[in-house]
Design a protein around this motif. Sequence first.
Motif, mmCIF file in Angstrom:
data_model
loop_
_atom_site.group_PDB
_atom_site.id
_atom_site.type_symbol
_atom_site.label_atom_id
_atom_site.label_comp_id
_atom_site.label_asym_id
_atom_site.label_seq_id
_atom_site.Cartn_x
_atom_site.Cartn_y
_atom_site.Cartn_z
ATOM 1 N N ASN A 161 0.869 -1.173 0.000
ATOM 2 C CA ASN A 161 0.000 0.000 0.000
ATOM 3 C C ASN A 161 0.907 1.223 0.000
ATOM 4 O OD1 ASN A 161 -1.699 2.155 0.586
ATOM 5 N ND2 ASN A 161 -2.941 1.012 2.038
ATOM 6 N N LEU A 162 0.984 1.910 -1.146
ATOM 7 C CA LEU A 162 1.921 3.017 -1.312
ATOM 8 C C LEU A 162 1.240 4.385 -1.309
ATOM 9 C CD1 LEU A 162 4.231 1.523 -4.102
ATOM 10 C CD2 LEU A 162 4.596 1.519 -1.628
ATOM 11 N N SER A 163 -0.075 4.422 -1.144
ATOM 12 C CA SER A 163 -0.780 5.694 -1.257
ATOM 13 C C SER A 163 -0.347 6.690 -0.194
ATOM 14 C CB SER A 163 -2.296 5.474 -1.190
ATOM 15 O OG SER A 163 -2.666 4.807 0.001
ATOM 16 N N ALA A 164 0.036 6.199 0.988
ATOM 17 C CA ALA A 164 0.455 7.109 2.049
ATOM 18 C C ALA A 164 1.722 7.870 1.680
ATOM 19 C CB ALA A 164 0.670 6.340 3.350
ATOM 20 N N GLN A 165 2.543 7.294 0.816
ATOM 21 C CA GLN A 165 3.789 7.942 0.423
ATOM 22 C C GLN A 165 3.555 9.133 -0.502
ATOM 23 O OE1 GLN A 165 6.677 5.206 -1.194
ATOM 24 N NE2 GLN A 165 6.327 3.672 0.391
ATOM 25 N N VAL A 166 2.472 9.094 -1.272
ATOM 26 C CA VAL A 166 2.284 10.089 -2.325
ATOM 27 C C VAL A 166 1.154 11.071 -2.044
ATOM 28 C CG1 VAL A 166 3.214 8.514 -4.062
ATOM 29 C CG2 VAL A 166 0.754 8.546 -3.652
ATOM 30 N N SER A 167 0.297 10.774 -1.088
ATOM 31 C CA SER A 167 -0.886 11.594 -0.827
ATOM 32 C C SER A 167 -0.529 12.892 -0.105
ATOM 33 C CB SER A 167 -1.888 10.810 0.019
ATOM 34 O OG SER A 167 -3.047 11.566 0.286
ATOM 35 N N LEU A 184 -16.526 18.704 -4.326
ATOM 36 C CA LEU A 184 -16.154 17.359 -4.768
ATOM 37 C C LEU A 184 -15.073 16.833 -3.836
ATOM 38 C CD1 LEU A 184 -16.095 14.996 -6.819
ATOM 39 C CD2 LEU A 184 -14.372 16.319 -8.096
ATOM 40 N N ALA A 185 -15.331 15.684 -3.209
ATOM 41 C CA ALA A 185 -14.340 15.051 -2.342
ATOM 42 C C ALA A 185 -13.424 14.174 -3.175
ATOM 43 C CB ALA A 185 -15.028 14.215 -1.262
ATOM 44 N N VAL A 186 -12.166 14.564 -3.285
ATOM 45 C CA VAL A 186 -11.173 13.810 -4.044
ATOM 46 C C VAL A 186 -10.229 13.139 -3.060
ATOM 47 C CG1 VAL A 186 -9.232 13.975 -5.640
ATOM 48 C CG2 VAL A 186 -11.292 15.343 -6.041
ATOM 49 N N ILE A 187 -10.229 11.824 -3.047
ATOM 50 C CA ILE A 187 -9.282 11.093 -2.214
ATOM 51 C C ILE A 187 -7.990 10.963 -2.998
ATOM 52 C CG2 ILE A 187 -8.806 8.968 -0.958
ATOM 53 C CD1 ILE A 187 -11.035 10.703 0.201
ATOM 54 N N ASP A 188 -6.944 11.597 -2.488
ATOM 55 C CA ASP A 188 -5.663 11.660 -3.177
ATOM 56 C C ASP A 188 -4.875 10.380 -2.922
ATOM 57 O OD1 ASP A 188 -3.269 12.277 -4.349
ATOM 58 O OD2 ASP A 188 -2.678 13.780 -2.868
ATOM 59 N N LEU A 189 -4.911 9.492 -3.898
ATOM 60 C CA LEU A 189 -4.139 8.258 -3.840
ATOM 61 C C LEU A 189 -2.877 8.364 -4.680
ATOM 62 C CD1 LEU A 189 -7.198 5.892 -4.283
ATOM 63 C CD2 LEU A 189 -6.056 6.486 -2.133
ATOM 64 N N GLY A 190 -2.666 9.556 -5.255
ATOM 65 C CA GLY A 190 -1.541 9.805 -6.143
ATOM 66 C C GLY A 190 -1.977 10.640 -7.333
ATOM 67 N N ILE A 191 -2.813 11.650 -7.078
ATOM 68 C CA ILE A 191 -3.465 12.404 -8.137
ATOM 69 C C ILE A 191 -2.473 13.262 -8.916
ATOM 70 C CG2 ILE A 191 -4.017 14.492 -6.820
ATOM 71 C CD1 ILE A 191 -6.860 14.302 -8.119
ATOM 72 N N LYS A 192 -2.805 13.508 -10.182
ATOM 73 C CA LYS A 192 -2.013 14.378 -11.040
ATOM 74 C C LYS A 192 -2.695 15.749 -11.117
ATOM 75 C CE LYS A 192 -0.416 12.348 -14.819
ATOM 76 N NZ LYS A 192 -0.424 11.540 -16.071
ATOM 77 N N GLU A 193 -1.884 16.793 -11.251
ATOM 78 C CA GLU A 193 -2.416 18.147 -11.262
ATOM 79 C C GLU A 193 -3.371 18.380 -12.425
ATOM 80 O OE1 GLU A 193 -2.230 20.877 -9.116
ATOM 81 O OE2 GLU A 193 -1.677 19.179 -7.859
ATOM 82 N N SER A 194 -3.111 17.746 -13.560
ATOM 83 C CA SER A 194 -4.005 17.924 -14.714
ATOM 84 C C SER A 194 -5.414 17.444 -14.399
ATOM 85 C CB SER A 194 -3.451 17.179 -15.934
ATOM 86 O OG SER A 194 -2.247 17.758 -16.368
ATOM 87 N N THR A 195 -5.528 16.394 -13.609
ATOM 88 C CA THR A 195 -6.841 15.897 -13.215
ATOM 89 C C THR A 195 -7.573 16.932 -12.370
ATOM 90 O OG1 THR A 195 -6.051 13.608 -13.238
ATOM 91 C CG2 THR A 195 -8.050 14.060 -11.988
#
Length: 385
Positions: A161-167, A184-195
């Motif tokens: 589970n690597l999401s904690a490293q990038v969120s 809008l609630a966005v859960i950041d699991l590794g989101i890109k700025e373009s999104t």
Amino acid sequence: MNTDTPAVLVLEDGTRYEGKAFGAQGTSFGELVFNTGMTGYQETLTDPSYAGQIVVMTAPHIGNTGMNHDDEESRRIWVEGFVVRDVARRPSNYRSEVSLPDELAQQGIVGISGVDTRAITLLLREAGVMRAGIFSGPQAALDATEQLDQVVNQPVMTGQNLSAQVSVQTTRVVQAVGPRLGALAVIDLGIKESTVHHLAARGFDVHVMPETSQWSDIDAISPIAVFYSNGPGDPSASDRHVAILRETLTQGVPFFGICFGNQLLGRALGFDTYKLKYGHRGINQPVLDTLSGGVEITAQNHGFAVEVPGGEVVDSPAGFGRVEVSHVSLNDDVVEGLRALDRPAFSVQYHPEAAAGPHDSTYLFDRFREMVTDYLAQPSRGGRQ
């Protein structure tokens, strides 16, 4: 950049490729994967989905256009290491602010050049992705057995589970552009700025929330919808995010997920996920839209996929009604999208923000907006604004 400094790429099966160091010197370890994009290396490097991975670029010339701050997709480079055949000695583009080797060195990313990246790709296609290490500078002179021992002692990607490293650590809000729909609630699991920019452009106040967020944190902002981003790691190791998504489905709040978010929607609906042999990575992946019959060329980066047995429309094993396989890979028939027919929820396995990549799939953000607009138009639902 000292092109005479030796480096070696060591794979867990014992295969070795000798080349030259560029970027930072030292050692790096990760899952070795290949990317078929002819361009967009900066977006690849700064895509959090690549955390834990050493990336091989199949295109032969990398670094020609340098690096700039405008094209960064996150706050830093996330790849563990970078493998190319020919690295540009100097960038040639008016937007370039720093060379690729200099940026890698500044951020401590170990690279190797002068290796046959096509041969490495063919090996990975036959044997599958595997652990690897780059040893450069003095580390390149280590005994081959010692180098291999270090590689095979690294963890495998399965189960991580690597999401904690990038969120993000705290919530940040990007205000809507144009007419506002709501939060809008966005859960950041590794989101890109373009999104984030695409979502804000559709009228959402985008609340980018840490991956540690609970349903109570989401509910506190009275969201009109929930979004799960792309991200690294194994979806089977994200039970907490699956539980939150099931609460979202139970509440009837609209949901859209991309890439890792697609895998988590699959799990929330009751389906299993599995690891692909070598994954889909690049900006030229063909996908069939089963709803329209159209074909999209898509940007992708994933090593896991959702398994949906029994045809295009099946019942959710978790009790959320009928589920439709909305998109399918034309390369290997992997499930590329899901749509819940009895809940306002859908997802795709690729990156519709197209950074870098073709723009065939940006319509999905409009589809999401339309779904949320329909949800808000219902008398019993319109209070969440």
